[in-house]
Structure formats: structure tokens, C-alpha cells
Design an enzyme around this catalytic site. Structure first.
Site, PDB file in Angstrom:
ATOM      1  N   GLY A 128       0.836  -1.200   0.000  1.00  0.00           N
ATOM      2  CA  GLY A 128       0.000   0.000   0.000  1.00  0.00           C
ATOM      3  C   GLY A 128       0.864   1.239   0.000  1.00  0.00           C
TER       4      GLY A 128
ATOM      5  N   GLY B  79      -0.274   4.686  -0.136  1.00  0.00           N
ATOM      6  CA  GLY B  79      -0.883   5.971   0.141  1.00  0.00           C
ATOM      7  C   GLY B  79       0.129   6.839   0.861  1.00  0.00           C
ATOM      8  N   ALA B  80      -0.337   7.844   1.560  1.00  0.00           N
ATOM      9  CA  ALA B  80       0.586   8.770   2.222  1.00  0.00           C
ATOM     10  C   ALA B  80       1.455   8.055   3.255  1.00  0.00           C
ATOM     11  CB  ALA B  80      -0.203   9.906   2.868  1.00  0.00           C
TER      12      ALA B  80
ATOM     13  N   GLY C  82       2.009   4.700   3.718  1.00  0.00           N
ATOM     14  CA  GLY C  82       2.831   3.653   3.129  1.00  0.00           C
ATOM     15  C   GLY C  82       4.023   4.211   2.386  1.00  0.00           C
TER      16      GLY C  82
ATOM     17  N   LYS D 237      -3.418   6.581  19.821  1.00  0.00           N
ATOM     18  CA  LYS D 237      -3.529   7.167  18.483  1.00  0.00           C
ATOM     19  C   LYS D 237      -4.993   7.380  18.107  1.00  0.00           C
ATOM     20  CE  LYS D 237      -2.797   8.449  14.244  1.00  0.00           C
ATOM     21  NZ  LYS D 237      -2.202   7.562  13.232  1.00  0.00           N
TER      22      LYS D 237
ATOM     23  N   SER E 117      -6.805  11.981   7.590  1.00  0.00           N
ATOM     24  CA  SER E 117      -6.850  11.078   6.434  1.00  0.00           C
ATOM     25  C   SER E 117      -8.275  10.780   5.992  1.00  0.00           C
ATOM     26  CB  SER E 117      -6.125   9.773   6.755  1.00  0.00           C
ATOM     27  OG  SER E 117      -6.739   9.098   7.839  1.00  0.00           O
TER      28      SER E 117
ATOM     29  N   GLU F 208     -13.039   5.004   6.439  1.00  0.00           N
ATOM     30  CA  GLU F 208     -12.769   4.056   7.525  1.00  0.00           C
ATOM     31  C   GLU F 208     -13.699   4.287   8.711  1.00  0.00           C
ATOM     32  OE1 GLU F 208      -8.214   3.006   7.625  1.00  0.00           O
ATOM     33  OE2 GLU F 208      -8.437   5.176   7.512  1.00  0.00           O
TER      34      GLU F 208
END
Length: 315
Positions: A7, A9-10, A12, A197, A265, A277
Site C-alpha cells: 500500500g 498511500g501517504a 505507506g 492514536k 486522512s 474508515e
């Protein structure tokens, strides 16, 4: 050590770039579309507060072209996990660990959370024995194919075995990421790290979905900041009831994060027309709150409003 980032994306792309730059592992990525072509043509460019750098990594769309790895780090969004499970097999040797560095409550958290792995394919095809938990702290955005911009000055990835052990495999993966600008840290309590997080996601995610603005431009309104702090306290109570108490200095960390001109995100995903998500970030934490007998009225209201607004915008 051969490591594939599944992956790009930003997050990864950022992790792959930092690990390749550290030079302690042979790094490959599984990517697709313009991102795949951009990485193949120009390598990965990471723009950071301390300067930009470019690294060359092998990029493939088909995992079978990479072969078995010593470790795989999955950085896709939660809705894409079924696709990962269906295609990851060529990367897995007999003992290859798979690290899930994803947002929200992960699929492996516990029983009764079928919405996170609705077909059961992740559990069946990857399994708990291979699985290592992961948490990333980094504010970043894909600017164009092959280029990611990092806005946070401090970036780190935490890795943890599900049983809390400090195994050789988790230590080796963390060490491969140890380099300038991003540290790899082994945690003996990855579930508490996930909730710490998640606290950040619960505060800024629903509110920024409603405001449609980055965090700094949203939380500069005192009433909104107060709402965010109330959500934070509700989320901390949920975590405490689940047996994962969060350190008292979390409020300071939240205040620092919402001062960045960065879009969460989930707002980036909405604006790009990607799957959201919602379940991992919002639905399941509220489900866990109810199971623990904890009320979170403001969080529940904001999530309900954000859901209606987001899906109306996507319609």
C-alpha cells in the site's frame, strides 16, 4: 532483510521512503495506478520539514513478482484489507510476519467485531500467528504520484506483538526503520498505543469531516476546541474501561496535533472519493464503549452527524 510495504498511500509511501533511506532492508512496495507508475519512473520523493529526499524502491502491482519476504507491512485503509488477504500469499514464506499499520481498531482486536473483517478472509488467510500490530504517528499527504509531503516534525511507528512479547522478529522490523526522521519503536502494550492514536482520530476526524477544513483552521474556534477536549475525555474513559488507560499528557499531544494545517486522512479520503474508515475509526470504538457500559454522548452525536454529512457529500 527483505521488506515489502503493501500500500502506497501517504503513510505507506512515507514508511517505505524512510525505511529505504535507512538502508537496513531491501524495500519493495505493492502499488497500483498513477502511484505505481510515478514510483517506477522517479522513485519515492519524501518532502519533510528537514528537507526532501528521493529513494529508489522496487514497485510492483502483482505481489507474485516480488516473491516471499522476511516481513510485510500493510498500510492500506481498513476497507481494503479483504483485497490484501486475497492477494498477499506470494509474499509469505513459512514464517513471514505481517504488520498491520492501520487506523482505528484493527481486525485482530477481539471477537464480535465482524464488521472489521466481514468475510473472515484476513483471519483465515493471514492469521493471528503472523500478525504484528502497528501504530503510526505522522501527518502526511500524497502531493502527486511518487511524492509525499510530511507536515509533522516528529514521526514514528510503533510495533507490538499481540501478546506483548519483545520477540526477535518485531525488534528486527523496528530496527529496519531506525533512521533520520522516523523511529521504529517496539511496544509491549500495542493495544494501549492503538487507543492513544485513536484518541487523536476521534477528536479530529468527525469534527473535520463536519467543518471540511484542516485541523488548524477548525480548532482555532474556542467552542470547537472545547468540544474536541470533551470528546477526548470521553474516549479516554472508554479506553480506561477497556483496560487501556492513556497517559495523562495525552491532552498536550492532542493540542499539538490540532495546531497543524493538515487534513485528517478520513477527510482526504472523502475529498478524493475513496472508501471511508468509519467502522474502524468510529463505529467499533462506540460499540466497545457500549459493551463496557461507558457513555460518550458528544462523540456519538458528532459521529452520527459526520456520517450523514459524509455520505450525503459522496452521493
Amino acid at each position: 532483510m527483505k521488506v515489502t510495504i503493501f500500500g502506497t498511500g501517504a503513510i505507506g509511501s512515507h514508511v517505505a521512503g524512510r525505511m529505504a533511506r535507512a538502508g537496513k532492508a531491501e524495500v519493495s512496495v505493492v502499488a497500483r495506478g498513477p502511484q505505481l507508475e510515478g514510483i517506477r519512473a522517479e522513485g519515492l520523493t519524501v518532502e519533510t520539514p528537514e528537507g526532501a529526499f528521493n529513494v529508489k524502491v522496487r514497485a510492483e502491482q502483482e505481489p507474485a513478482r516480488l516473491g516471499p519476504q522476511d516481513a510485510v507491512i500493510v498500510t492500506v485503509k481498513a476497507p481494503a484489507l479483504t483485497g490484501v488477504a486475497d492477494s498477499i500469499a506470494p509474499l509469505l514464506g513459512p514464517e513471514t510476519p505481517v504488520v498491520f499499520v492501520i487506523n482505528g481498531i484493527p481486525w485482530w482486536w477481539g471477537e464480535g467485531l465482524d464488521v472489521l473483517d466481514p468475510t473472515g478472509s484476513v483471519r483465515q488467510k493471514i492469521g493471528l500467528e503472523r500478525t504484528i500490530g502497528g501504530v503510526v504517528w505522522s501527518a502526511c499527504t500524497v502531493m502527486c504520484p511518487g511524492t509525499v509531503k510530511v507536515q509533522s516534525a516528529t514521526n514514528r511507528v510503533l510495533f507490538g506483538e499481540l501478546d506483548g512479547s519483545l520477540s526477535p522478529r518485531v525488534q528486527a522490523i523496528a530496527a529496519a526503520l531506525d533512521g533520520p526522521g522516523m523511529g521504529g519503536v517496539v511496544s509491549p502494550d500495542i493495544r494501549t498505543e492503538i487507543w492513544t492514536k485513536l484518541l487523536n482520530n476521534l477528536v479530529n476526524g468527525p469534527i473535520c469531516l463536519l467543518s471540511r477544513r484542516h485541523m488548524k483552521g477548525t480548532f482555532d474556534e474556542p467552542a470547537i476546541m472545547e468540544a474536541g477536549l470533551t470528546v477526548m475525555r470521553e474516549a479516554m474513559e472508554i479506553a480506561r474501561a477497556l483496560g487501556h488507560p492513556i497517559q495523562a499528557d495525552a491532552e498536550k499531544q492532542i493540542l499539538r496535533s490540532v495546531g497543524i494545517a493538515h487534513k485528517p486522512s478520513i477527510l482526504q479520503d472523502l475529498e478524493q472519493g475513496r472508501g471511508l474508515e468509519f467502522d474502524a475509526l468510529f463505529t467499533v470504538p462506540l460499540q466497545l464503549a457500549k459493551q463496557a457500559g461507558v457513555r460518550a454522548p458528544l462523540l456519538e452525536l458528532l459521529v452520527a452527524l459526520a456520517r450523514k454529512g459524509a455520505y450525503a457529500a459522496a452521493a
